[in-house]
Design an enzyme around this catalytic site. Structure first.
Site, short mmCIF file in Angstrom:
data_model
loop_
_atom_site.label_atom_id
_atom_site.label_comp_id
_atom_site.label_asym_id
_atom_site.label_seq_id
_atom_site.Cartn_x
_atom_site.Cartn_y
_atom_site.Cartn_z
NE ARG A 72 40.17 48.58 42.98
CZ ARG A 72 38.92 48.42 43.05
NH1 ARG A 72 39.08 46.88 42.85
NH2 ARG A 72 37.99 48.77 43.38
CG HIS A 76 41.18 49.10 47.75
ND1 HIS A 76 39.91 48.86 47.57
CD2 HIS A 76 41.46 50.06 46.79
CE1 HIS A 76 39.31 49.44 46.48
NE2 HIS A 76 40.43 50.14 46.10
CG ASN A 104 37.68 46.40 49.73
OD1 ASN A 104 38.28 47.11 48.90
ND2 ASN A 104 38.00 46.53 51.05
CG HIS A 203 42.46 53.88 37.61
ND1 HIS A 203 41.19 54.55 37.83
CD2 HIS A 203 42.54 53.06 38.62
CE1 HIS A 203 40.89 54.23 39.04
NE2 HIS A 203 41.57 53.46 39.38
C1 HEM Z 1 41.10 58.29 42.68
C2 HEM Z 1 40.41 57.56 43.16
C3 HEM Z 1 39.95 56.13 43.04
C4 HEM Z 1 38.94 55.73 42.60
C5 HEM Z 1 37.59 56.35 42.73
C6 HEM Z 1 39.07 54.22 41.91
C7 HEM Z 1 38.16 53.15 41.74
C8 HEM Z 1 38.32 52.15 41.23
C9 HEM Z 1 37.37 51.25 40.66
C10 HEM Z 1 35.82 51.33 40.87
C11 HEM Z 1 37.87 50.28 39.94
C12 HEM Z 1 37.23 49.02 39.36
C13 HEM Z 1 36.76 48.05 40.21
C14 HEM Z 1 35.94 47.09 39.79
O1 HEM Z 1 35.14 47.47 38.69
O2 HEM Z 1 35.74 46.08 40.53
C15 HEM Z 1 39.18 50.49 40.05
C16 HEM Z 1 40.11 49.63 39.52
C17 HEM Z 1 41.47 49.79 39.64
N1 HEM Z 1 42.26 50.62 40.49
FE1 HEM Z 1 41.52 52.26 41.30
N2 HEM Z 1 40.54 54.01 42.20
C18 HEM Z 1 41.26 55.10 42.45
C19 HEM Z 1 42.58 55.12 42.70
C20 HEM Z 1 43.49 54.22 42.45
C21 HEM Z 1 44.75 54.03 43.19
C22 HEM Z 1 45.25 55.43 43.83
C23 HEM Z 1 45.20 53.07 42.78
C24 HEM Z 1 46.61 52.33 43.03
C25 HEM Z 1 47.65 53.15 43.13
C26 HEM Z 1 44.39 52.05 41.97
C27 HEM Z 1 44.52 51.01 41.28
C28 HEM Z 1 43.72 50.37 40.61
C29 HEM Z 1 43.75 49.22 39.74
C30 HEM Z 1 45.16 48.80 39.25
C31 HEM Z 1 42.64 48.87 39.21
C32 HEM Z 1 42.40 47.77 38.25
C33 HEM Z 1 42.39 46.51 39.17
C34 HEM Z 1 42.07 45.13 38.40
O3 HEM Z 1 42.06 45.10 37.09
O4 HEM Z 1 41.81 44.10 39.12
N3 HEM Z 1 43.05 52.91 42.01
N4 HEM Z 1 39.47 51.78 40.82
#
Ligand code: HEM
Ligand code: NAG
Ligand code: NAG
Length: 328
Positions: A72, A76, A104, A203
């Site tokens: 992630r 970002h 972030n 995800h």
């Molecule tokens: C499609 C639009 C996307 C949205 C709206 C989005 C939004 C989010 C949100 C809100 C979280 C949880 C954050 C939290 O609760 O602190 C999350 C987690 C995550 N996102 Fe996304 N995301 C998107 C696309 C992506 C993309 C393109 C990637 C990587 C290629 C990605 C990788 C991740 C990962 C791996 C997590 C888990 C992180 C952790 O456990 O530390 N996301 N995302």
């Protein structure tokens, strides 16, 4: 940049032919923006990739979620003025970074893992390997380690000396977005709907905080009832904002197609997740990935390379930071 402008204007006086000058100007711009390459460090730091991989393996073995967090971080980084490690810069009294942006703050993690990798790489070859490249390699190694695809990482990005809080706030997609907003957020970066769906498959690993999915669980109707019952105890109506729930309900630390299986069962955790399968234009792609993990893996790898190529700083632009959290 200034150097190239000078060279161009010197040629204007010399050649004095408008057309040829324009052509030469374009040529110089083209060479100034050098290409990334997979063997970028093969002569200057042959141990770079192994050093990064070993450190990522150690961090992910200690905590599986760290693989998700590192992936992630790269996302970002790339969505805010390209993959230039701007996301890593700390705020200070004289510098505003991106870490307090909506997407972030209180959410990104893995900074100290990257700092640790950087210091190891600096001791092997000082001043050579950029933080932006470390992020790209760490993301790739994390995915591979958790059972996902691997890909040859393009290298040669340099690190920014600036960051943009406002672009971080505007360009990182939000979990409250509808499909149309998600599509434009990715198309603004030159990424197609298919690439967006593949990338969102990230995800399939990692976790989200109650605060980002509470409204979906308590107010939305396109969500599986038994899934709601299983999620609510750890995400109360009031309080527990930072309680974590896996984004993939079945295999949260395996980089499989479980995320897409969840979506076709109305078990998307966040509003934005379920938007990819909610009667709209991306439904068929989600269904396809839910049945075919191999095509998801192949498309994810391709899309990661493309995302990783977003506006890199090359040539004499930017710098190789000594510490990833501050400019030199
Ligand atoms: C499609 C639009 C996307 C949205 C709206 C989005 C939004 C989010 C949100 C809100 C979280 C949880 C954050 C939290 O609760 O602190 C999350 C987690 C995550 N996102 Fe996304 N995301 C998107 C696309 C992506 C993309 C393109 C990637 C990587 C290629 C990605 C990788 C991740 C990962 C791996 C997590 C888990 C992180 C952790 O456990 O530390 N996301 N995302
Ligand atoms: C900057 O952030 C890093 C994490 O990347 C942290 O370990 C460090 O203490 C911070 N330094 C300062 C001076 O704030
Ligand atoms: C559900 O929606 C209502 C009306 O928009 C809102 O006031 C309330 O805060 C929402 N509940 C949750 C848990 O988000």
């Amino acid at each position: 940049m200034i150097r190239y402008q000078r060279e161009t204007s010197a040629m204007v006086t010399c050649i004095n032919s408008t057309k040829l000058t324009i052509w030469l100007g374009l040529f110089l711009l083209g060479t100034a923006q050098a290409q990334l390459s997979t063997n970028y460090y093969s002569k200057t730091c042959p141990r770079a990739l192994f050093t990064i991989k070993t450190a990522v393996h150690k961090a992910v073995a200690a905590e599986h979620r760290m693989g998700a967090s590192l992936l992630r971080l790269h996302f970002h980084d790339c969505f805010v003025n390209g993959c230039d490690a701007s996301v890593l810069l700390n705020d200070s009294s004289t510098f505003t970074g991106e870490q307090t942006a909506g997407g972030n703050a209180g959410s990104l993690r893995g900074f100290t893992v990257i700092d640790d990798i950087k210091s190891q790489v600096e001791s092997v070859c000082p001043g050579v390997v950029s933080c932006a490249d470390i992020l790209a390699v760490a993301a790739r190694d994390s995915v591979a380690l958790l059972g996902g695809p691997t890909w040859p990482v393009q290298l040669g990005r340099r690190d920014s000396t600036t960051a943009s809080l406002s672009i971080a706030n505007s360009d990182i997609p939000s979990p409250t977005m509808d499909l149309s907003g998600l599509l434009s957020s990715f198309s603004n970066k030159g990424l197609t709907a298919k690439e967006m769906v593949a990338l969102a498959g990230a995800h399939t690993i990692g976790q989200a905080r109650c605060v980002v999915f509470r409204n979906r669980v308590y107010n939305e109707s396109n969500i599986d009832a038994s899934y709601v019952s299983s999620v609510k105890p750890n995400c109360p109506n009031n309080g527990g904002d930072n309680n974590l729930t896996p984004l993939d309900s079945n295999t949260p630390v395996i980089f499989d197609n479980g995320y897409f299986k969840d979506l076709v069962s109305n078990k998307g955790l966040m509003h934005s997740d379920q938007q990819l399968f909610n009667g709209g234009s991306t439904d068929s792609q989600v269904t396809s990935y839910s049945k075919n993990p191999t095509s998801f893996h192949a498309d994810f790898a391709q899309a990661m390379v493309k995302m990783g190529n977003l506006s890199p700083l090359t040539g004499t632009k930017g710098q190789i930071r000594t510490n990833c959290w501050k400019t030199n």
